[in-house]
Enzyme design. Structure first.
Site, short mmCIF file in Angstrom:
data_model
loop_
_atom_site.label_atom_id
_atom_site.label_comp_id
_atom_site.label_asym_id
_atom_site.label_seq_id
_atom_site.Cartn_x
_atom_site.Cartn_y
_atom_site.Cartn_z
N THR A 211 0.84 -1.19 0.00
CA THR A 211 0.00 0.00 0.00
C THR A 211 0.88 1.25 0.00
O THR A 211 2.12 1.15 0.11
CB THR A 211 -0.93 0.00 1.23
OG1 THR A 211 -0.13 -0.07 2.41
CG2 THR A 211 -1.92 -1.16 1.18
N TYR A 212 0.25 2.40 -0.07
CA TYR A 212 0.96 3.68 -0.14
C TYR A 212 2.00 3.77 0.98
O TYR A 212 1.69 3.54 2.14
CB TYR A 212 -0.05 4.82 -0.03
CG TYR A 212 0.53 6.18 -0.29
CD1 TYR A 212 1.05 6.51 -1.54
CD2 TYR A 212 0.53 7.14 0.71
CE1 TYR A 212 1.57 7.77 -1.77
CE2 TYR A 212 1.05 8.40 0.48
CZ TYR A 212 1.57 8.72 -0.76
OH TYR A 212 2.08 9.96 -1.00
#
Length: 167
Positions: free
Chosen positions: A42-43
């Site tokens: 994820t980010y």
């Protein structure tokens, strides 16, 4: 971001710049066999401790099937500690799919990508595991030297792992 950089330095000796460059590659996506190009994490520009409920459920199911039900705590673990300056709009850095075990996708990654992905993956899995348990024993022996009238303390300790959960 800072937590990832600190862990990558402590465990892998990656510089902050190297960590973020490799994390960017894992985030943007890499060709993984039949799956094609997929984002693996994820980010990564966040220090948030929030994890999506679906990711927690996925991790708990994975742990239960791979390691056994005894490795799952009765309730999902959540970490609500606020991190100063954290971007709470984002989730914690985690694998996008927990079933992508590091060793399964290793052939598709560079050594640096593999090491960083493995660090992130293990941390996510560990965050939902039951804690390890230990029996600790400490023995103190107090002695006095009669000639010098000096007191001495001799101490020994032993720790035995009784449940091999997360340490």
């Amino acid at each position: 971001t800072s937590t990832l950089q600190q862990e990558a330095w402590r465990k892998l000796r990656f510089t902050a710049k190297q960590t973020m460059a490799v994390a960017q590659q894992l985030y943007e996506g890499l060709p993984i066999g039949d799956e094609g190009s997929v984002g693996l994490i994820t980010y990564m520009r966040t220090d948030s401790t929030h994890v999506a409920r679906s990711a927690i459920v996925e991790a708990r199911e994975f742990i239960s099937s791979k390691y056994g039900a005894q490795f799952i705590p009765p309730h999902a673990r959540s970490f609500i500690k606020s991190v100063k300056g954290a971007q709470e709009a984002h989730e914690a850095i985690r694998p996008t799919k927990i079933q992508r075990e590091p060793l399964l996708i290793k052939p598709y990654l560079t050594p640096a990508q593999f090491k960083l992905y493995q660090l992130i993956w293990k941390r996510m899995v560990a965050s939902q595991m039951s804690a390890a348990l230990f029996d600790n024993t400490t023995v103190d022996i107090k002695a006095r030297c009669s000639a010098s009238r000096t007191d001495y303390l001799l101490r020994t300790s032993c720790s035995v792992n009784t449940f091999p959960g997360f340490i």
